[in-house]
Design a protein around this motif. Sequence first.
Motif, PDB file in Angstrom:
ATOM      1  N   LEU A  10      29.420  -2.966 -74.902  1.00  0.00           N
ATOM      2  CA  LEU A  10      30.856  -3.279 -74.980  1.00  0.00           C
ATOM      3  C   LEU A  10      31.585  -2.170 -75.737  1.00  0.00           C
ATOM      4  CD1 LEU A  10      31.138  -7.080 -75.897  1.00  0.00           C
ATOM      5  CD2 LEU A  10      32.095  -5.946 -73.899  1.00  0.00           C
ATOM      6  N   PHE A  11      30.965  -1.748 -76.819  1.00  0.00           N
ATOM      7  CA  PHE A  11      31.568  -0.707 -77.649  1.00  0.00           C
ATOM      8  C   PHE A  11      31.677   0.610 -76.875  1.00  0.00           C
ATOM      9  CE2 PHE A  11      31.492   2.567 -80.918  1.00  0.00           C
ATOM     10  CZ  PHE A  11      32.454   2.090 -81.789  1.00  0.00           C
ATOM     11  N   LEU A  12      30.591   0.980 -76.179  1.00  0.00           N
ATOM     12  CA  LEU A  12      30.610   2.230 -75.413  1.00  0.00           C
ATOM     13  C   LEU A  12      31.661   2.160 -74.308  1.00  0.00           C
ATOM     14  CD1 LEU A  12      26.869   3.275 -74.962  1.00  0.00           C
ATOM     15  CD2 LEU A  12      28.580   4.243 -76.470  1.00  0.00           C
ATOM     16  N   ALA A  13      31.793   0.976 -73.673  1.00  0.00           N
ATOM     17  CA  ALA A  13      32.713   0.849 -72.549  1.00  0.00           C
ATOM     18  C   ALA A  13      34.163   0.870 -73.013  1.00  0.00           C
ATOM     19  CB  ALA A  13      32.429  -0.436 -71.781  1.00  0.00           C
ATOM     20  N   LEU A  14      34.465   0.163 -74.115  1.00  0.00           N
ATOM     21  CA  LEU A  14      35.875  -0.036 -74.469  1.00  0.00           C
ATOM     22  C   LEU A  14      36.363   0.865 -75.604  1.00  0.00           C
ATOM     23  CD1 LEU A  14      36.041  -3.925 -74.174  1.00  0.00           C
ATOM     24  CD2 LEU A  14      36.900  -2.250 -72.564  1.00  0.00           C
ATOM     25  N   VAL A  15      35.497   1.211 -76.554  1.00  0.00           N
ATOM     26  CA  VAL A  15      35.975   1.991 -77.705  1.00  0.00           C
ATOM     27  C   VAL A  15      35.590   3.468 -77.573  1.00  0.00           C
ATOM     28  CG1 VAL A  15      36.000   2.214 -80.205  1.00  0.00           C
ATOM     29  CG2 VAL A  15      35.807  -0.037 -79.174  1.00  0.00           C
ATOM     30  N   VAL A  17      27.350  -5.032 -69.385  1.00  0.00           N
ATOM     31  CA  VAL A  17      26.823  -4.055 -68.421  1.00  0.00           C
ATOM     32  C   VAL A  17      27.876  -3.766 -67.354  1.00  0.00           C
ATOM     33  CG1 VAL A  17      25.104  -3.726 -66.595  1.00  0.00           C
ATOM     34  CG2 VAL A  17      24.399  -4.586 -68.814  1.00  0.00           C
ATOM     35  N   ILE A  18      28.574  -4.824 -66.872  1.00  0.00           N
ATOM     36  CA  ILE A  18      29.582  -4.627 -65.834  1.00  0.00           C
ATOM     37  C   ILE A  18      30.715  -3.731 -66.358  1.00  0.00           C
ATOM     38  CG2 ILE A  18      31.349  -5.794 -64.451  1.00  0.00           C
ATOM     39  CD1 ILE A  18      29.359  -8.182 -64.317  1.00  0.00           C
ATOM     40  N   LEU A  19      31.205  -4.020 -67.562  1.00  0.00           N
ATOM     41  CA  LEU A  19      32.283  -3.203 -68.130  1.00  0.00           C
ATOM     42  C   LEU A  19      31.814  -1.761 -68.323  1.00  0.00           C
ATOM     43  CD1 LEU A  19      33.852  -5.586 -70.778  1.00  0.00           C
ATOM     44  CD2 LEU A  19      34.907  -4.733 -68.694  1.00  0.00           C
ATOM     45  N   PHE A  20      30.548  -1.642 -68.765  1.00  0.00           N
ATOM     46  CA  PHE A  20      29.979  -0.316 -69.010  1.00  0.00           C
ATOM     47  C   PHE A  20      29.922   0.487 -67.703  1.00  0.00           C
ATOM     48  CE2 PHE A  20      26.079   2.329 -69.670  1.00  0.00           C
ATOM     49  CZ  PHE A  20      26.644   3.172 -70.604  1.00  0.00           C
TER      50      PHE A  20
END
Lengths: 259, 199
Positions: free
Chosen positions: A118-123, A49-52
């Motif tokens: 995680l996927f939405l945030a990084l990829v 959530v934080i990364l997002f």
Amino acid sequence: MFDEPFARGQSFIHKLDPRIRLLCAGSGIICTALLRHRAAAVYSLLLAVILFILSKPKLKFAFKRILAVNIFILFLWLTVPLSPGGENFVQAGSLGINRRGVELVTLLTLKSNAIALLFLALVATMNVAVLGKALSSLRCPDKLVFLLLFTYRYIHVVLDGWQRLWSAAKLRAFTPGSNVRSYRAFANMLGMTFVQSFTRSGRVYEAMRLRGFSGSFVSAAPFKTAGRDIVFVILLVILLAIIYARDIYGVEHAGSAYF
Amino acid sequence: MHISEGVLSWPVLAGGAALGVSGVVIGLRRLDYEKLVSAAFVASAFFVASLIHVPVGPSSAHLILNGFVAVLLGWAAFPAIFTALLLQAVLFSYGGITVLGLNTFNMAFPAVLCSLLFFPLLARPGMRRAAGAFCCGAFSVAGAVLLTALSLSWTNEGFALSAKILFVAHIPVMLAEGVLTVLMFSFVHKVRPDILKFF
């Protein structure tokens, strides 16, 4: 339709080296997929959530994406707790809601959503062209990268072709139903879409050969790894190690290990 | 139906990934760049078809067409389906990265197997060709759903009921895909018979 709403942005995450983002996403996702305890899964979801949030997502699109992930999870919520076996929470006739089933699906819901975020945030924060280039510089086979970039390039074209056939059918008052006539119409239109694709692929290949295509794409702007990339990697590895350690030594939830 | 990420256990995921990657490697070895462009177009068409809903009985279902893709591409169906599934994960968040190898194997393996098994029938004229095409379409979907159901039940016995429901719910889809594959095959056979001998 195949817009990439997350790829356009100016956040801290967007500025990271795509190769680093891909490697971090890979390790984070695999680490989360292996978790067996609820507490560790909650931490992992928090990290995701934080990364997002750091990637400053467009919420309207994010909501749709998260919904897509949870359709399968909803199916599990509707079926797994009703499976026989173990002690039941509630008993109504022959149907019982199984405690182990509820615990299992809770864990899966946490993990699934953590991975999706995680996927939405990084990829999803890079577009497919950048993804292809990043995969290629991470030693992914050239042919596979080529296939990815070309498929992405031509889904728009193929969809256009299909939509032209579909609107022509609609204009002729085609209403689909479960009958042979409708199926024949669908099959002819789909067959046409495949045939058009093949015909076009021949022309595209000839055009590429004429322009001297030799098998791999040359990029004008190479990726660069900066200081912030290294800081990001170190922080993420430490956090993942803590989460994974919490999972292995999760004493108070030892009884809830499923896999 | 796509299995979401974080659901399956690691032995199932790792086994599926190993099988999926082997299939992709075999498929890529058989493709030169000219065929690769065609495979990319078929992968695009497969991706677009998965967005199309056709009526099945009182409800509707989205197309899978893995059988038809394997009829066109043979072993190259592995990399084509892999790519389309990767794009579905990136663009729509359907499926995902950890399940990508497994989902590729589940979709592509039964389809490639059917195309190899029923190839002799497809070359014959008349009813035997239609029967071959029907089997390719229907059994490819049946195999894919069966492997998906097995992946669930091998992860945890708690999934047994979900796996059974998943399989039964897809029986009408299998029949519909079989009928569509027969009709599509006969259309392509009339219009561009050369592309059916492509691979």
